[in-house]
Design a protein around this motif. Structure first.
Motif, short mmCIF file in Angstrom:
data_model
loop_
_atom_site.label_atom_id
_atom_site.label_comp_id
_atom_site.label_asym_id
_atom_site.label_seq_id
_atom_site.Cartn_x
_atom_site.Cartn_y
_atom_site.Cartn_z
N ALA A 277 48.04 40.41 45.09
CA ALA A 277 47.54 41.74 45.47
C ALA A 277 46.09 41.88 45.00
CB ALA A 277 48.41 42.84 44.87
N PRO A 278 45.19 41.04 45.52
CA PRO A 278 43.80 41.06 45.02
C PRO A 278 43.09 42.38 45.32
CG PRO A 278 44.00 39.70 46.99
CD PRO A 278 45.38 40.03 46.58
N GLU A 279 43.52 43.11 46.35
CA GLU A 279 42.87 44.37 46.70
C GLU A 279 43.41 45.54 45.87
OE1 GLU A 279 40.34 44.28 48.65
OE2 GLU A 279 40.67 42.13 48.98
N SER A 280 44.51 45.30 45.14
CA SER A 280 45.08 46.36 44.29
C SER A 280 44.35 46.34 42.96
CB SER A 280 46.58 46.11 44.09
OG SER A 280 47.12 47.05 43.19
N LYS A 281 43.39 47.24 42.81
CA LYS A 281 42.52 47.20 41.64
C LYS A 281 43.23 47.65 40.37
CE LYS A 281 39.20 45.71 44.13
NZ LYS A 281 38.85 44.29 44.04
N GLU A 282 44.31 48.40 40.52
CA GLU A 282 45.02 48.91 39.35
C GLU A 282 46.44 48.35 39.33
OE1 GLU A 282 44.86 53.13 37.52
OE2 GLU A 282 46.67 53.12 38.78
#
Length: 653
Positions: A564-569
């Motif tokens: 989930a590289p786009e999930s920053k948190e």
């Protein structure tokens, strides 16, 4: 331990006991026979020998192509003294029975070729025993015994010697002839006859005459002569005999029946007997029935022996139905005639749907033509049939099976039937596919870092005489990363092997999950791309192996960063659920398809929702699952496409 290993370690249990023949069987040098030592024998052979050795009924077994022989203590007396015993044990059938081989060999061949069981009653078969050839009469049955591969392994002989019975019958016949020839000797002959004979006078059934054998059957003395039958034998009340005798007297018609059961009291004990009876009315001078001649032969021993045989047949039928393979039989043209119970349980079909060629409809459409061509080739050439194909299960799914069949030949060398089996190999097939995938993945995953490491070392070698501090530092960093990746892959493989062999031991202590989370975060490089948010109760404690639990948490976090590289948190939550503490790691990535979730913790399974390829062997979550299972906890994932994933585990607090 595999089935074969368990058999090799426990074969001695099947050979325990069994009296003299059990001891001889255990001490015999089987390595000099085609069967080899008992630890190499099949499960079905060991089970059959165990039944034979512990049976009180005479039993004999021919096994294998050489027809190697076994028999029990009950059969032993039939061999006499100074004859074939004990050399018959372990001997080839043809070598043991030269004097009767022309008689019994066709019967053996019939059964070994898949024919019906044989039944011979009072058959004269002279054999060598007691230092000579003796005329011996037998009642016997030859029936097949199926081996573990579904093929016929041998011929079981259940038998008993009827020489005494036949000779007694001959004596009876001679006695009756003598009675006809000499009326003056009739009374004495009746008294001494080996068959029960008596006369009942008048409608009251007064016992006028009863010879010694009849009195023996009744368990009475001669004092009953002159008494009514109902008085002498009160146990006949409620049984049909008094009514039958009354009908014979009234109608003047004889009554004869075979194997009539009768309850008679002998020495104060009421016991069931079986008789061959004849009630013959005798007319007086007026032409009316005056008395009834009673003739009876005790068949109790023969009937009970047959019941034992029938019980043994039932046991072997149950054995055939209990084997794991599906068993089927066709005629010479390939039309199915029989399926065992395992077939019906597996397919959920009935014989009407699959008899003849209806079986073809059970094949997967993609395998049907291939299997049919192979079967047609075997039918034409007589070659053994062996093929892997998918068979429709009762659930509607198609399962991989291994189909095998061998022809049965008659005495003229013609194929009369085909005997086949189907073995469920679905799990082995899937496991093989997983192994093939794993080898491909492992080769790729190991090749990449090793190649990078090799390139870095080659460049560093070139810079020995003209070093660049910055370049050397970059190359060393790349080399270290490659070594770390190789080390991680090897660690996964070692952990998987240890869990498979039960070699992982837990070092349990009581600790706070928040402390383990903090320690894990120190070793994860996430600051540049992600933010870790810890929520819930940081003071909750568990009793577990802190190092192993940290391994799981690290895996969950690394997976969230990787997939989930786009999930920053990334949110890590600690909460109490009933009597357990639940830790979850949540990301807001692409999520996982529902049909893939049940397999997410399987060994070698790698999945993502986008079709992208990620590094790794597919062992991380499998190892996590094994660790939690070792703790007696639960592990799982909640996910939907487009809504991220929550990986979690529960441990007792």
């Amino acid at each position: 331990m595999s089935l074969k290993e368990r058999q090799q370690s426990s074969y001695a249990l099947y050979l325990e006991g069994g009296g003299e023949m059990g001891a001889l069987t255990r001490s015999f040098n089987w390595s000099e026979t085609a069967l080899g030592t008992p630890d190499q024998w099949s499960q079905n052979l060991l089970t059959t020998i165990s039944i034979i050795l512990h049976s009180k009924f005479p039993m004999f077994l021919w096994w294998g192509p050489d027809l190697i022989q076994f028999y029990n203590d009950a059969y032993r007396p039939s061999l006499g003294n100074d004859g074939k015993h004990p050399n018959a044990l372990g001997q080839k059938g043809e070598d043991c029975w030269p004097e009767i081989w022309l008689v019994i060999n066709p019967l053996i061949d019939q059964v070994m070729a898949g024919g019906e069981a044989t039944w011979n009653e009072d058959q004269l078969i002279p054999i060598y025993r007691n230092n000579g050839i003796e005329d011996v009469y037998w009642t016997f049955c030859y029936s097949r015994v199926i081996d573990v591969h579904g093929e016929i392994g041998g011929v079981l002989v259940t038998c008993y010697e009827t020489t005494h019975k036949v000779k007694t019958t001959q004596q009876i016949e001679q006695t009756l002839i003598d009675l006809a020839e000499s009326e003056s000797r009739s009374n004495n002959l009746i008294v001494l006859a080996p068959v029960a004979i008596g006369v009942l006078k008048s409608k009251a059934l007064i016992i006028e005459t009863a010879n010694n054998k009849l009195l023996q059957y009744w368990g009475k003395s001669a004092n009953v002569i002159g008494q009514p039958l109902a008085t002498a034998l009160p146990e006949l009340e409620g049984q049909p005999f008094l009514k039958i005798l009354d009908d014979v007297y009234t109608s003047g018609l004889p009554y004869a029946k075979y194997e009539v059961p009768a309850m008679l009291e002998n020495k104060g004990i009421l016991k069931k007997y079986y008789f061959d009876v004849l009630y013959q009315p005798i007319s007086g001078q007026s032409g009316e029935t005056d008395s009834i001649l009673v003739v009876a032969t005790d068949l109790t021993e023969q009937v009970e022996a047959r019941q034992v045989i029938e019980e043994n047949f039932l046991q072997f039928r149950q054995l055939a139905d209990s084997i794991i393979q599906m068993v089927w039989v066709t005629d010479a043209g390939g039309m199915h005639e029989y399926y065992n119970q395992r077939w019906y349980d597996f397919t959920g079909s009935n014989f009407e749907h699959t008899k003849g060629t209806g079986w073809n409809q059970m094949f997967h459409p993609d395998d049907r033509e291939r299997a049919s061509e192979k079967w047609a080739h075997s039918l034409k050439t007589g070659e053994h049939y062996e093929i892997e194909y998918r068979l429709k299960k009762y659930t509607g799914e198609y399962v991989w099976v291994l189909g095998r069949a061998a022809p049965f030949y008659n005495s003229e060398g013609k194929i009369v039937k085909w005997f086949g089996t189907c073995t469920d190999i679905h799990e082995q097939k899937l496991l093989q596919e997983q192994k093939d995938d794993f080898i491909s993945i492992a080769s790729h995953e190991l090749k990449t870092p090793v190649t990078t490491l090799k390139v870095s070392l080659q460049l560093m070698k070139r810079m020995i005489n003209n070093p660049s501090t910055e370049m050397m530092s970059n190359l060393i960093e790349k080399a270290n990363k490659s070594m770390d990746k190789v080390g991680s892959l090897i660690e996964d493989l070692l952990n998987t092997s240890k869990y498979n062999h039960g070699q992982i031991h837990l070092n349990k202590t009581t600790f706070k999950l928040s402390e383990v989370i903090a320690e894990c975060c120190e070793h994860i490089n996430y600051e540049r791309t992600h933010t870790l948010k810890i929520t819930g109760n940081p003071d909750l404690e568990v009793y577990a192996d802190a190092e192993r639990i940290g391994q799981i948490i690290t895996n969950f976090i690394n997976n969230a960063i990787k997939y989930a590289p786009e999930s920053k948190e990334i949110t890590i939550n600690i909460a109490r659920v009933s009597n357990h503490v639940k830790l979850s790691v949540e990301d807001h990535g692409p999520g996982i398809a529902q049909e893939k979730i049940p397999h997410i913790f399987d060994r070698y399974y790698r999945v993502d929702s986008t079709g992208s390829q990620y590094s790794g062997l597919g062992l991380g979550l499998y190892i996590c699952s094994e660790i939690i299972g070792k703790h007696g906890g639960e592990i799982g994932v909640d996910s939907e496409i487009g809504k991220g994933s929550i990986f979690w585990f529960k441990l007792a607090s």
